[in-house]
Design an enzyme around this catalytic site. Structure first.
Site, PDB file in Angstrom:
ATOM      1  N   TYR A 115      45.759  33.191  32.372  1.00 56.25           N
ATOM      2  CA  TYR A 115      46.012  34.618  32.609  1.00 56.25           C
ATOM      3  C   TYR A 115      47.439  34.770  33.120  1.00 56.25           C
ATOM      4  O   TYR A 115      47.874  34.045  34.013  1.00 56.25           O
ATOM      5  CB  TYR A 115      45.022  35.148  33.654  1.00 56.25           C
ATOM      6  CG  TYR A 115      45.205  36.605  34.020  1.00 56.25           C
ATOM      7  CD1 TYR A 115      44.999  37.613  33.078  1.00 56.25           C
ATOM      8  CD2 TYR A 115      45.563  36.970  35.315  1.00 56.25           C
ATOM      9  CE1 TYR A 115      45.145  38.953  33.423  1.00 56.25           C
ATOM     10  CE2 TYR A 115      45.703  38.315  35.671  1.00 56.25           C
ATOM     11  CZ  TYR A 115      45.493  39.300  34.724  1.00 56.25           C
ATOM     12  OH  TYR A 115      45.635  40.614  35.072  1.00 56.25           O
ATOM     13  N   ASP A 134      53.912  29.663  34.649  1.00 55.14           N
ATOM     14  CA  ASP A 134      53.355  30.746  35.443  1.00 55.14           C
ATOM     15  C   ASP A 134      52.720  30.123  36.683  1.00 55.14           C
ATOM     16  O   ASP A 134      51.612  29.599  36.637  1.00 55.14           O
ATOM     17  CB  ASP A 134      52.321  31.539  34.636  1.00 55.14           C
ATOM     18  CG  ASP A 134      51.777  32.717  35.436  1.00 55.14           C
ATOM     19  OD1 ASP A 134      52.008  32.765  36.667  1.00 55.14           O
ATOM     20  OD2 ASP A 134      51.115  33.584  34.834  1.00 55.14           O
ATOM     21  N   LYS A 159      51.662  36.021  44.516  1.00 56.29           N
ATOM     22  CA  LYS A 159      50.645  35.630  45.489  1.00 56.29           C
ATOM     23  C   LYS A 159      51.239  35.049  46.793  1.00 56.29           C
ATOM     24  O   LYS A 159      51.685  35.814  47.625  1.00 56.29           O
ATOM     25  CB  LYS A 159      49.614  34.724  44.814  1.00 56.29           C
ATOM     26  CG  LYS A 159      48.889  35.534  43.709  1.00 56.29           C
ATOM     27  CD  LYS A 159      47.662  34.914  43.130  1.00 56.29           C
ATOM     28  CE  LYS A 159      46.911  35.917  42.260  1.00 56.29           C
ATOM     29  NZ  LYS A 159      46.918  35.671  40.838  1.00 56.29           N
TER      30      LYS A 159
HETATM   31  C1  LIG Z   1      47.250  36.595  39.660  1.00 57.31           C
HETATM   32  C2  LIG Z   1      47.982  36.065  38.512  1.00 57.31           C
HETATM   33  C3  LIG Z   1      48.846  36.863  37.739  1.00 57.31           C
HETATM   34  C4  LIG Z   1      48.954  38.334  37.931  1.00 57.31           C
HETATM   35  O1  LIG Z   1      49.430  38.678  39.184  1.00 57.31           O
HETATM   36  P1  LIG Z   1      49.138  40.155  39.744  1.00 57.31           P
HETATM   37  O2  LIG Z   1      49.899  40.188  41.026  1.00 57.31           O
HETATM   38  O3  LIG Z   1      47.657  40.257  39.898  1.00 57.31           O
HETATM   39  O4  LIG Z   1      49.655  41.113  38.742  1.00 57.31           O
HETATM   40  C5  LIG Z   1      49.601  36.247  36.762  1.00 57.31           C
HETATM   41  N1  LIG Z   1      49.506  34.931  36.529  1.00 57.31           N
HETATM   42  C6  LIG Z   1      48.670  34.136  37.222  1.00 57.31           C
HETATM   43  C7  LIG Z   1      48.635  32.687  36.941  1.00 57.31           C
HETATM   44  C8  LIG Z   1      47.872  34.679  38.220  1.00 57.31           C
HETATM   45  O5  LIG Z   1      47.017  33.897  38.883  1.00 57.31           O
END
Ligand SMILES: *Cc1c(COP(=O)(O)O)cnc(C)c1O
Length: 435
Positions: free
Chosen positions: A146, A241, A274
């Site tokens: 994601y 990511d 995060k």
């Molecule tokens: C949480 C997450 C996102 C999205 O971040 P948001 O702050 O919820 O928009 C993107 N990539 C990864 C790997 C994530 O865990």
């Protein structure tokens, strides 16, 4: 209905009248596991209390950011002080530099950093930059990873969407995702085939190096090495990511972990979120100067944000990073998380429940499966109804894990040995019930 859920039910009924599904992010609605979501009233350390006053040991930690636990005194102090000096200016501040410098000093590939407000925004912007910098259109991602909900990335996306058993979102025109290739995670043969066919058109390969949106699945070392080699060979950018893994699996993120396994390893670009915001809306993306200088106002790739680098959020992020940089922080966190996984594994084995667990730093995953899965379709072989019984059994015993089997879990520095033992004892009871 037990009295302790009454107030949560009341709030959920009220929320559903005004907020779609009663929540502002789908996984919170408990649709995968059924039942009433708990509305959080307050949190402290490793615990939160719901609207009925029930306490839970928290293994979500806001899906990763709360690595210090809730309400860490140094962070609260920094945020309070920052708030007194103003919430937002629309003009630059010194703390933005400090945070960018702090991130760059811990992740050697990030020569320049831009701050934004959410992981979605960071991933979306990194993608645009990768396309702008390479002059190519195609991107490659993996099923179960994601990267936020930008249109071009909502192709068989992982968490959230999987709740509804719907691999893509309505409202995304096919033209918008026609340049997005989706491959199976950890599948070297598919990867090689995709590069052979599309390599010269690929702007980037974007990957969660340790995936946390299909529960917890690591990229094999051989697979990651091949990702790096093929990107280099074909002039595509390797985009990590690390919104979830950054400062969560270790001080240098997952890239430091892979660099320890693959000599000289480094991604081209990194997406963060995060933990770097410590629970405030803050995210970032960064990479080599030559690529980052393609961004506005220096270059032709447009990107902007009214609240980007927000002064209160940067104070929160800086105070959080100051704590995780202290010697021994990740060693202690890793030991706690491993201890929890070992305790749960032993309890499951004793009850005869198929169970496999893995963790890195303060991030973990466990599966009601006989083997650790290597990709999304293997994760989804989990017996959903058994997982739901486990979830609710733990919830009833004051232990809050992710309300979906395809989500990772998180331990914070505030979790005590006693919290972990309480959790293992609760799980041991529930394993007996679901065996
Ligand atoms: C949480 C997450 C996102 C999205 O971040 P948001 O702050 O919820 O928009 C993107 N990539 C990864 C790997 C994530 O865990």
């Amino acid at each position: 209905m037990t009295p302790s859920t009454d107030r949560n039910t009341e709030l959920f009924d009220r929320a559903r009248k005004i907020i779609p599904g009663g929540v502002n992010s789908p996984v919170r609605a408990f649709r995968a596991v059924g039942g009433t979501p708990r509305f959080v009233q307050r949190a402290q350390g490793p615990y939160f209390w719901d609207a009925a006053g029930q306490r839970y040991i928290d293994y979500i930690g806001s899906w990763g950011p709360m690595i210090l636990g809730h309400g860490h005194p140094a962070v609260v102090e920094a945020v309070t002080r920052a708030a007194r000096d103003g919430f937002s200016f629309g003009a630059p501040t010194e703390r933005e530099i400090e945070l960018a410098e702090a991130i760059a000093s811990l992740m050697p590939g990030l020569e320049m950093v831009r701050l934004v407000s959410s992981g979605t925004e960071a991933a979306m912007s990194a993608l645009r930059l990768a396309r702008g910098a390479t002059g190519r259109s195609k991107i490659l991602k993996f099923e179960g990873c994601y990267h936020g909900h930008a249109d071009a990335l909502l192709v068989k996306a992982g968490s959230g969407l999987a709740t509804f058993g719907n691999p893509t979102s309505a409202g995304v025109p096919p033209e918008v995702v026609q340049h997005t290739l989706v491959l199976e995670y950890n599948n070297v043969a598919q990867l090689e085939e995709a590069f052979a066919l599309h390599g010269k058109d690929l702007a980037c390969l974007v990957i969660e190096p340790i995936a946390g949106n299909m529960n917890f699945v690591r990229a094999d070392t051989a697979f990651m090495r091949r990702c790096r080699e093929l990107c280099t060979q074909h002039g595509a950018l390797l985009v990590f990511d690390e919104v979830m893994t950054g400062f969560r699996v270790g001080l240098g993120g997952a890239q430091a972990h892979y660099a320890s396994l693959i000599p000289g390893f480094r991604p081209d670009m990194t997406v963060l979120g995060k933990v770097i915001g410590g629970g405030m809306p803050l995210a970032a993306f960064g990479g080599p100067r030559s690529i980052m200088e393609q961004l506005a106002p220096l270059g032709p790739v447009y990107q902007a944000g009214t609240l980007s680098g927000n002064p209160v959020a940067t104070a929160c992020g800086l105070a959080t990073l100051a704590e995780v940089r202290k010697p021994g922080f990740y060693e202690a966190l890793t030991a706690k998380t491993r201890g929890l996984m070992e305790g749960l594994s032993a309890a499951a084995e004793q009850a005869g429940v198929p169970f496999r667990a893995d963790s890195e730093g303060g991030m973990f995953g466990f599966f009601l499966l006989p083997e650790l899965p290597r990709n999304y379709s293997q994760v989804m072989k989990t017996d959903g109804s058994r997982f739901n019984k486990l979830f609710h059994g733990l919830l009833d015993r004051g232990v809050y894990i992710a309300p979906a089997l395809y989500e990772a879990g998180f331990v914070s520095a505030a979790h005590t040995q006693e919290d972990l033992e309480t959790t293992i004892a609760a799980a041991a009871e529930v394993f007996q019930l679901i065996a």
